[in-house]
Design a protein around this motif. Structure first.
Motif, PDB file in Angstrom:
ATOM      1  N   LYS A 184      67.656 -37.815  24.146  1.00  0.00           N
ATOM      2  CA  LYS A 184      68.600 -36.911  24.888  1.00  0.00           C
ATOM      3  C   LYS A 184      67.769 -36.078  26.101  1.00  0.00           C
ATOM      4  N   ILE A 185      66.461 -35.813  26.033  1.00  0.00           N
ATOM      5  CA  ILE A 185      65.939 -35.408  27.260  1.00  0.00           C
ATOM      6  C   ILE A 185      66.333 -36.163  28.563  1.00  0.00           C
ATOM      7  N   VAL A 240      73.591 -38.193  21.287  1.00  0.00           N
ATOM      8  CA  VAL A 240      72.370 -38.788  20.519  1.00  0.00           C
ATOM      9  C   VAL A 240      72.420 -38.188  19.247  1.00  0.00           C
ATOM     10  N   LEU A 241      72.733 -38.960  18.114  1.00  0.00           N
ATOM     11  CA  LEU A 241      72.817 -38.866  16.859  1.00  0.00           C
ATOM     12  C   LEU A 241      71.632 -39.347  16.259  1.00  0.00           C
ATOM     13  N   MET A 242      71.077 -38.647  14.848  1.00  0.00           N
ATOM     14  CA  MET A 242      70.271 -39.188  14.021  1.00  0.00           C
ATOM     15  C   MET A 242      70.944 -39.363  12.617  1.00  0.00           C
ATOM     16  N   PRO A 243      70.332 -40.194  11.837  1.00  0.00           N
ATOM     17  CA  PRO A 243      70.857 -40.155  10.280  1.00  0.00           C
ATOM     18  C   PRO A 243      70.429 -38.975   9.706  1.00  0.00           C
ATOM     19  N   ASP A 244      69.362 -38.342   9.818  1.00  0.00           N
ATOM     20  CA  ASP A 244      69.115 -36.968   9.385  1.00  0.00           C
ATOM     21  C   ASP A 244      68.202 -36.460  10.161  1.00  0.00           C
ATOM     22  N   LEU A 245      68.626 -35.098  10.815  1.00  0.00           N
ATOM     23  CA  LEU A 245      67.717 -34.348  11.780  1.00  0.00           C
ATOM     24  C   LEU A 245      66.443 -33.745  11.082  1.00  0.00           C
ATOM     25  N   ARG A 246      66.738 -33.714   9.791  1.00  0.00           N
ATOM     26  CA  ARG A 246      65.255 -33.086   9.033  1.00  0.00           C
ATOM     27  C   ARG A 246      64.299 -34.187   9.024  1.00  0.00           C
ATOM     28  N   ALA A 247      64.291 -35.323   9.594  1.00  0.00           N
ATOM     29  CA  ALA A 247      63.270 -36.435   9.612  1.00  0.00           C
ATOM     30  C   ALA A 247      62.268 -35.988  10.832  1.00  0.00           C
ATOM     31  N   THR A 248      61.356 -35.371  10.303  1.00  0.00           N
ATOM     32  CA  THR A 248      60.312 -35.053  11.532  1.00  0.00           C
ATOM     33  C   THR A 248      59.163 -35.723  11.502  1.00  0.00           C
ATOM     34  N   CYS A 249      57.855 -35.294  11.880  1.00  0.00           N
ATOM     35  CA  CYS A 249      56.642 -36.066  11.836  1.00  0.00           C
ATOM     36  C   CYS A 249      55.538 -34.878  11.624  1.00  0.00           C
ATOM     37  N   SER A 250      54.633 -35.198  10.909  1.00  0.00           N
ATOM     38  CA  SER A 250      53.287 -34.209  10.614  1.00  0.00           C
ATOM     39  C   SER A 250      52.580 -33.876  11.680  1.00  0.00           C
ATOM     40  N   ASP A 288      77.871 -35.222  12.824  1.00  0.00           N
ATOM     41  CA  ASP A 288      77.086 -33.832  12.733  1.00  0.00           C
ATOM     42  C   ASP A 288      75.727 -33.820  12.542  1.00  0.00           C
ATOM     43  N   GLN A 289      75.013 -34.957  13.123  1.00  0.00           N
ATOM     44  CA  GLN A 289      73.573 -34.882  12.909  1.00  0.00           C
ATOM     45  C   GLN A 289      73.470 -35.190  14.534  1.00  0.00           C
ATOM     46  N   GLU A 290      73.681 -34.285  15.526  1.00  0.00           N
ATOM     47  CA  GLU A 290      73.362 -34.563  16.896  1.00  0.00           C
ATOM     48  C   GLU A 290      72.396 -33.714  17.330  1.00  0.00           C
ATOM     49  N   ILE A 291      71.481 -34.461  18.159  1.00  0.00           N
ATOM     50  CA  ILE A 291      70.622 -33.795  18.913  1.00  0.00           C
ATOM     51  C   ILE A 291      71.180 -32.848  20.014  1.00  0.00           C
ATOM     52  N   ARG A 292      70.668 -31.653  20.027  1.00  0.00           N
ATOM     53  CA  ARG A 292      70.824 -30.776  20.917  1.00  0.00           C
ATOM     54  C   ARG A 292      69.581 -30.054  21.510  1.00  0.00           C
ATOM     55  N   ILE A 293      69.418 -29.786  23.011  1.00  0.00           N
ATOM     56  CA  ILE A 293      68.056 -29.274  23.488  1.00  0.00           C
ATOM     57  C   ILE A 293      68.426 -28.289  24.423  1.00  0.00           C
ATOM     58  N   ASP A 294      67.849 -27.235  24.483  1.00  0.00           N
ATOM     59  CA  ASP A 294      68.112 -26.176  25.550  1.00  0.00           C
ATOM     60  C   ASP A 294      67.789 -26.657  27.018  1.00  0.00           C
ATOM     61  N   PRO A 295      68.966 -26.576  27.762  1.00  0.00           N
ATOM     62  CA  PRO A 295      68.685 -27.241  29.132  1.00  0.00           C
ATOM     63  C   PRO A 295      67.522 -26.780  29.868  1.00  0.00           C
ATOM     64  N   ALA A 296      66.825 -25.517  29.686  1.00  0.00           N
ATOM     65  CA  ALA A 296      65.665 -25.030  30.468  1.00  0.00           C
ATOM     66  C   ALA A 296      64.439 -25.699  29.965  1.00  0.00           C
ATOM     67  N   ILE A 297      64.462 -25.955  28.482  1.00  0.00           N
ATOM     68  CA  ILE A 297      63.292 -27.011  27.984  1.00  0.00           C
ATOM     69  C   ILE A 297      63.473 -28.445  28.388  1.00  0.00           C
ATOM     70  N   ARG A 298      64.722 -29.005  28.387  1.00  0.00           N
ATOM     71  CA  ARG A 298      65.070 -30.307  28.727  1.00  0.00           C
ATOM     72  C   ARG A 298      64.352 -30.496  30.501  1.00  0.00           C
ATOM     73  N   GLU A 299      64.630 -29.558  31.096  1.00  0.00           N
ATOM     74  CA  GLU A 299      64.531 -29.471  32.690  1.00  0.00           C
ATOM     75  C   GLU A 299      62.872 -29.666  32.813  1.00  0.00           C
ATOM     76  N   ARG A 300      62.353 -28.983  32.063  1.00  0.00           N
ATOM     77  CA  ARG A 300      60.560 -29.199  32.229  1.00  0.00           C
ATOM     78  C   ARG A 300      60.190 -30.392  31.497  1.00  0.00           C
ATOM     79  N   ALA A 301      60.847 -30.697  30.240  1.00  0.00           N
ATOM     80  CA  ALA A 301      60.336 -31.833  29.593  1.00  0.00           C
ATOM     81  C   ALA A 301      60.405 -33.068  30.165  1.00  0.00           C
ATOM     82  N   VAL A 302      61.626 -33.204  30.797  1.00  0.00           N
ATOM     83  CA  VAL A 302      61.767 -34.616  31.581  1.00  0.00           C
ATOM     84  C   VAL A 302      60.884 -34.909  32.499  1.00  0.00           C
TER      85      VAL A 302
END
Length: 355
Positions: free
Chosen positions: A100-101, A108-118, A320-334
């Motif tokens: 998404k960034i 951008v969709l994912m099967p499950d937004l709870r799928a994270t990473c340790s 309903d499992q769509e990735i959304r990112i704050d535009p200000a965070i995206r602008e820096r992360a990209v």
């Protein structure tokens, strides 16, 4: 021996979910489900992008429908190159966030937004920001397995396939490096490059479970086998490896090395691609068994296991499992992500042949 800097940071307790128990599908049910997903992908101008650690059903479907199976670096690249309006990312959340960034105009969709990473969970953005602020003279390099907010604080984002050349480049310029979040990968890079690195105290729950004493036993049983290890593993496991590398590099080793047998220390999801490109090779999972273990090798990420055909169809039906990112965070992360992609392109790093 662990880097002393990482020992000064607290070890965070990560709540690891149980592996999901998906209903067993008959051959007919599986065929019908895959056909429905194909139609949904086509109708929505969507493309499936799957990581090597996901279920083989998803990896094969991605390739059959014009999608892509890859490591996180190549997943990021593919998303920027496809004409599809929707990216369906089968993997863990940071992969969907990266897509998404780099592609803010795409869904951008994912099967499950709870799928994270340790690693992601073990590096909260507020605590990491404070750590960076305490060391302003360091260049901040973060592993891709981090949140969008952590990437926004970084100077560089790297994957395991590009981390070594990036750190070598920075060290050659005399820069001191603050690394997060995987201490094992950071320490491996530190040892190889000789760079001065300050390490965050994180670890992958899968790779940290590989046992050096058990690996020694398996090596004695298979003396001609090559040992392949992902550098997120502890030093004692890495030190026994014939090849240390990213998922793509380990897959390439199976195809290119003359050995008939391979002991593989990474997530077992990678075996599908290894068997696809080298069907005559024998693959042996590196052991994770320890005191009280219920299996010889339990090396599969429970969050990766949250991706399945069933919830893939569901997300395409509901969106309903769509990735959304704050535009200000995206602008820096990209900025930090694009820096990695530009570096990779300039150095000719990555880009495996598609199969």
């Amino acid at each position: 021996m662990a880097n002393p800097s990482s020992e000064t940071l607290p070890i965070r307790s990560i709540e690891v979910p149980p592996h999901p128990q998906w209903p067993t599908l008959s051959d007919d049910e599986r065929t019908q489900l895959r056909s429905r997903i194909r139609r949904l992908l086509q109708a929505q101008n969507a493309v499936l992008v799957a990581h090597y650690y996901t279920d083989p059903e998803l990896q094969s479907l991605a390739e059959e429908t014009g999608g892509y199976v890859a490591d996180s670096l190549e997943m990021a690249r593919f998303g920027t190159e496809t004409d599809a309006e929707t990216l369906v990312v089968c993997g863990v959340r940071f992969m969907g966030e990266t897509a998404k960034i780099l592609n803010p105009e795409k869904r951008v969709l994912m099967p499950d937004l709870r799928a994270t990473c340790s690693l992601d969970e073990g590096c909260p953005a507020d605590e990491f920001t404070a750590f960076c602020d305490a060391h302003p003279d360091h260049t901040v390099v973060v592993y891709a397995n981090t949140s969008a907010a952590v990437k926004a604080r970084a100077d560089w984002v790297v994957t395991s396939s590009i981390a070594l050349p990036v750190v070598e480049h920075l060290a050659a310029r005399g820069e001191k490096i603050l690394w997060a979040p995987d201490k094992h990968l950071g320490h491996y890079i530190e040892r190889v490059t000789g760079a001065e690195m300050l390490l965050w105290n994180g670890a992958c729950v899968v790779h940290e479970e590989f046992k050096s004493f058990a690996l020694e036993r398996v090596r004695k049983l298979h003396p001609d086998a090559a040992v392949l290890v992902h550098p997120e593993s502890p030093d004692e496991v890495v030190d026994q490896a014939d090849v240390v590398g990213s998922t793509t590099q380990l897959i390439r080793a199976v195809a290119e090395l003359p050995n008939r047998e391979f002991i593989v220390a990474t997530d077992a999801g990678i075996f599908w691609k290894m068997r696809q490109i080298a069907p005559d090779k024998i693959l042996i999972p590196a052991p994770t068994a320890g005191e009280g273990a219920t299996c010889e090798s339990c090396a599969h990420c429970p969050w990766m296991a949250m991706n399945a055909l069933q919830n893939l169809e569901q997300v395409l039906l509901t969106g309903d499992q769509e990735i959304r990112i704050d535009p200000a965070i995206r602008e820096r992360a990209v900025v930090s992500i694009q820096r990695m992609l530009d570096f990779a392109r300039e150095r000719g790093i990555g880009r495996p042949a598609r199969t």
